[in-house]
Every structure is written in structure tokens, then in C-alpha cells.
Design an enzyme around this catalytic site. Structure first.
Site, mmCIF file in Angstrom:
data_model
loop_
_atom_site.group_PDB
_atom_site.id
_atom_site.type_symbol
_atom_site.label_atom_id
_atom_site.label_comp_id
_atom_site.label_asym_id
_atom_site.label_seq_id
_atom_site.Cartn_x
_atom_site.Cartn_y
_atom_site.Cartn_z
ATOM 1 N N HIS A 1 -53.948 10.068 -14.001
ATOM 2 C CA HIS A 1 -53.845 10.623 -12.649
ATOM 3 C C HIS A 1 -52.457 10.312 -12.127
ATOM 4 O O HIS A 1 -51.951 9.206 -12.293
ATOM 5 C CB HIS A 1 -54.888 9.992 -11.726
ATOM 6 C CG HIS A 1 -54.549 10.109 -10.265
ATOM 7 N ND1 HIS A 1 -54.071 9.040 -9.519
ATOM 8 C CD2 HIS A 1 -54.567 11.171 -9.419
ATOM 9 C CE1 HIS A 1 -53.849 9.435 -8.284
ATOM 10 N NE2 HIS A 1 -54.127 10.723 -8.193
ATOM 11 N N SER B 1 -50.180 16.689 -7.273
ATOM 12 C CA SER B 1 -51.255 15.811 -7.698
ATOM 13 C C SER B 1 -51.882 16.363 -8.963
ATOM 14 O O SER B 1 -52.012 17.583 -9.118
ATOM 15 C CB SER B 1 -52.322 15.685 -6.606
ATOM 16 O OG SER B 1 -53.295 14.729 -6.974
ATOM 17 N N GLU C 1 -62.850 23.870 -4.491
ATOM 18 C CA GLU C 1 -62.386 23.885 -5.870
ATOM 19 C C GLU C 1 -61.176 22.977 -6.055
ATOM 20 O O GLU C 1 -61.020 22.345 -7.096
ATOM 21 C CB GLU C 1 -62.044 25.315 -6.295
ATOM 22 C CG GLU C 1 -63.258 26.234 -6.391
ATOM 23 C CD GLU C 1 -64.299 25.733 -7.379
ATOM 24 O OE1 GLU C 1 -63.917 25.157 -8.418
ATOM 25 O OE2 GLU C 1 -65.501 25.902 -7.111
ATOM 26 N N GLY D 1 -64.341 20.416 5.411
ATOM 27 C CA GLY D 1 -64.383 21.809 5.011
ATOM 28 C C GLY D 1 -63.182 22.318 4.269
ATOM 29 O O GLY D 1 -62.817 23.487 4.388
#
Length: 392
Positions: free
Chosen positions: A194, A180, A354, A350
Site C-alpha cells: 500500500h 493512493s 467503488e 456517501g
């Protein structure tokens, strides 16, 4: 669980299935929102009722000093170079190298920072980010290959459907791999890109009725400019169509519409950009054919995008044009944080923050009640985002 580094659409390759390929983007003309009561932001330990807690916890990643030759060690068929898992990992890692090399060459000086991590439950990933270059404000290119046992709630989220009471699965073995990337150039005439391609498997443990063995591919490539150069948009879409047409002439129109529908900022009534292709839950074709299709799409990223960047990266621009780019970056942030399934899932469970937020630009802008002048270049972009067009 795979989402710590494998999320769909913006920054990962997490294999969420789309709820529908025909979602409609509705302009919010008469939306009334209830007032929110102000409550303390800090939750006491005694507050248990009414608190939404993450139903899925993510294993924290372990930093690694070196890239492994493969992340498949310890997995069944790990040593089989002919398996779909092994070939998909090889493809995405080669693509990461080639894309990063092309981006560094275009920038002319800046280099990617690399983080390698492993996951206690199985697998790992490589995150690469370039910031504050001559051409790139921020560019992230990540790969992930993870596997293990998926909690039931995560399985339902990935499957995109509610199982019946008599078919609730227990922990489900899974495998997920993907690449990705989100690329934000500095120049407002150079578009953001993207792309994301992923492969996912679930299996059925003996004690988990309702979780049959499944596999699917997903992904896409989409363009988000601040200003429209029709020759650029046509070039980009023509490369997507060429990749699709090699496998099925229905793919491009089908996946182009799917892209327009998915990247809709519903509260704005507009799309994030000028589209491309997007698909998910794709398993109704031969597996080898779809592996080849995902490979072709991934390998089409550089020829679809780098020629556009080379033409636009050095064009002079004004403060007004830079401010408009920042406003459109604000729309990018809104979509990713509000609607993108992978990002929101990662934030709620969770995941590695980053990696989850690597898709966001370094800078963005919001102005109160901003409306571009009708007929201006900015207005033309906004109109194309509200009313998707057929570019080729």
C-alpha cells in the site's frame, strides 16, 4: 468535499490528520462486549430520533470520456506551472503512469481499466484497477485532485481536532490532491503493498473565523506479506530509509514507528503487516522540502517493491500456504473497514463506493479461533505483527 475519491491510507489520499503519532496497540486480553439488541435493518421515514445521519454529503462524480491535461482549471493559480498545487498534480499523475506501466510489465498480459471522473464542485480524478491477472489478483492505483468548499464537519474531521465554540468555522475553501494504491498479488509468497501520498490546503473565508489558511503533506508506503523473507523486508525498509535520509535522518525512525502504530488492528492486538513509513499533518518544514520529500517517497515505490515481486511471483505454493494468505487478507479487510479513517469516512458520507473499496482484495478468509503452530512460518509472521521489529 474531497473524500469521494481522496481517502487516506487504503484507497485514496483523503487528508485526514492523525490524532497522534504515538498511538499504542493494546492486546485485548480481557475485553467484554455488551450484547446487541436485534433491530430491524430497515429505517422508516418516521424514525428520526436516535438515527445517526451523515453530517457531510458528497457531490456525486461525473464520468468523463477523456483525461484532462490538468484538473486545476478554474482554480486560482491553475495556470501557474510553478505552484505547489500544479507540481504535486504533475508528480502524482506521472507516478500513476509509471507504477501502472511497471505493474502491467510484471504481470505480462493484464491491463488496467481506467475510469476518469470530474467533480461538480471542482477537480476530478483517475481510477485504475487491474483484476485477475497472471500476477495481480487486484491492483488499484488512483489519483485525485479536488477543490471547492468544505462543510464545517468535514473541516473538523480533516483537521483531527475539536474547535472551541467561539472558533467554529463556516464552510471552508479547500484543495486536496493525492495518489493512493493497494496491490494484492496472487502468490502467497509475494507481499501486498500500500502507498499513499497527498497534499492538502484549507483557506479562511472572510466569514469563517477559526479556519486559518493551512497546508500539510501526508502519506506513506507499507508492506504486508503473508510469509517473511527477511532479505525482502530489509530491502523494502532500506529503500524507505534511503528516501528519508536524503532529507532528515530522524524521518525514518520517526515515520517507521508512526506506521507501526497507525496500522494496528486493535481488537486483534497486532499490526496489519511489517510496516514501512507513515506520516501525516506534516507542515513544520519548508514547503519545497516537503514537496521534494513526497516526490522522493513516491518515486521509491517501484524500486522498493517490484524486485520483491519478481523474485516471489512464480514460487510454487501449497493449498495450506494459500489459505494462510487468505487469512491475512482477512486482517487487511478488518483494518480497512474498522480503523482506516479515510475508508470509514467515505462509507459514512456517501462517497464513490467503488473507489472507497478498491483497496479490498478479491478474496479473503476467516476461520474460527485459528492459531498457527508455534515455530511455524505462519507463527513467525504473526509474531512480527504483534511485536514490531527493527529490520535494518
Amino acid at each position: 468535499m474531497p473524500c469521494a475519491s481522496i481517502v487516506s491510507a487504503p484507497s485514496y489520499a483523503f487528508p485526514f490528520r492523525s490524532s497522534s503519532a504515538s498511538t499504542t496497540c493494546i492486546t485485548p486480553t480481557a475485553l467484554s462486549l455488551p450484547k446487541r439488541s436485534r433491530k430491524p435493518a430497515i429505517e422508516s421515514k418516521s424514525m428520526s430520533k436516535g438515527v445517526v445521519r451523515a453530517a457531510v454529503s458528497i457531490e456525486k462524480e461525473t464520468p468523463e470520456a477523456e483525461r484532462p491535461e490538468t484538473f486545476l482549471r478554474g482554480v486560482d493559480e491553475a495556470h501557474s506551472s510553478s505552484s505547489v498545487r500544479a507540481r504535486f498534480e504533475k508528480m502524482i499523475r506521472e507516478a500513476q503512469d509509471s507504477v501502472c506501466s511497471a505493474l502491467e510489465a510484471t504481470d505480462g498480459g493484464a491491463k488496467f481499466k481506467e475510469d476518469v471522473w470530474s467533480r461538480p464542485g471542482g477537480g476530478g480524478g483517475i481510477s485504475r484497477v487491474l483484476q485477475d491477472g497472471a500476477v495481480w489478483e487486484k491492483a488499484g492505483v488512483n489519483v485525485s485532485v479536488v477543490y471547492g468548499v468544505m462543510p464545517p464537519d468535514a473541516y473538523r474531521a480533516a483537521k483531527g481536532a475539536t474547535t472551541s465554540p467561539d472558533q467554529n468555522p463556516g464552510p471552508v475553501p479547500f484543495f486536496a490532491a493525492g495518489i493512493s494504491s493497494v496491490l494484492h498479488p496472487k502468490n502467497p509468497f509475494a507481499p501486498t503493498l500500500h502507498f499513499n501520498y497527498r497534499y492538502f490546503e484549507t483557506d479562511a473565508p472572510k466569514d469563517a473565523p477559526g479556519a486559518p489558511r493551512q497546508w500539510w503533506f501526508g502519506g506513506g508506503t507499507d508492506l504486508t506479506p503473508a510469509y517473511i523473507f527477511e532479505e525482502d523486508v530489509k530491502h523494502f525498509h532500506s529503500i524507505q530509509k534511503r528516501a528519508c535520509d536524503k532529507f532528515d535522518p530522524t524521518f525514518y525512525p520517526r515515520f517507521k514507528k508512526w506506521c507501526d502504530d497507525y496500522f494496528c488492528i486493535k481488537h486483534r492486538g497486532e499490526r496489519r503487516g511489517l510496516g514501512g513509513i507513515f506520516f501525516d499533518d506534516l507542515n513544520d518544514y519548508d514547503q519545497e522540502m516537503l514537496l521534494a520529500f513526497a516526490t522522493e517517497c513516491t518515486n521509491s515505490v517501484i524500486p522498493a517493491y517490484i524486485p520483491i515481486i519478481e523474485k516471489r511471483k512464480d514460487l510454487p505454493f501449497t493449498d495450506h500456504q494459500k489459505a494462510w494468505q487468505q487469512l491475512r487478507r482477512g486482517r487487511y479487510v478488518e483494518f480497512n473497514l474498522v480503523y482506516d479513517r479515510g475508508t470509514t469516512f467515505g462509507l459514512k458520507t456517501g462517497g464513490r463506493i467503488e473507489s472507497i473499496l478498491v483497496s479490498l482484495p478479491l478474496t479473503a478468509r476467516w476461520e474460527y479461533d485459528h492459531k498457527p503452530e508455534e515455530g511455524s512460518e505462519e507463527w513467525k509472521l504473526l509474531d512480527a505483527c504483534i511485536n514490531p521489529k527493527e529490520w535494518i
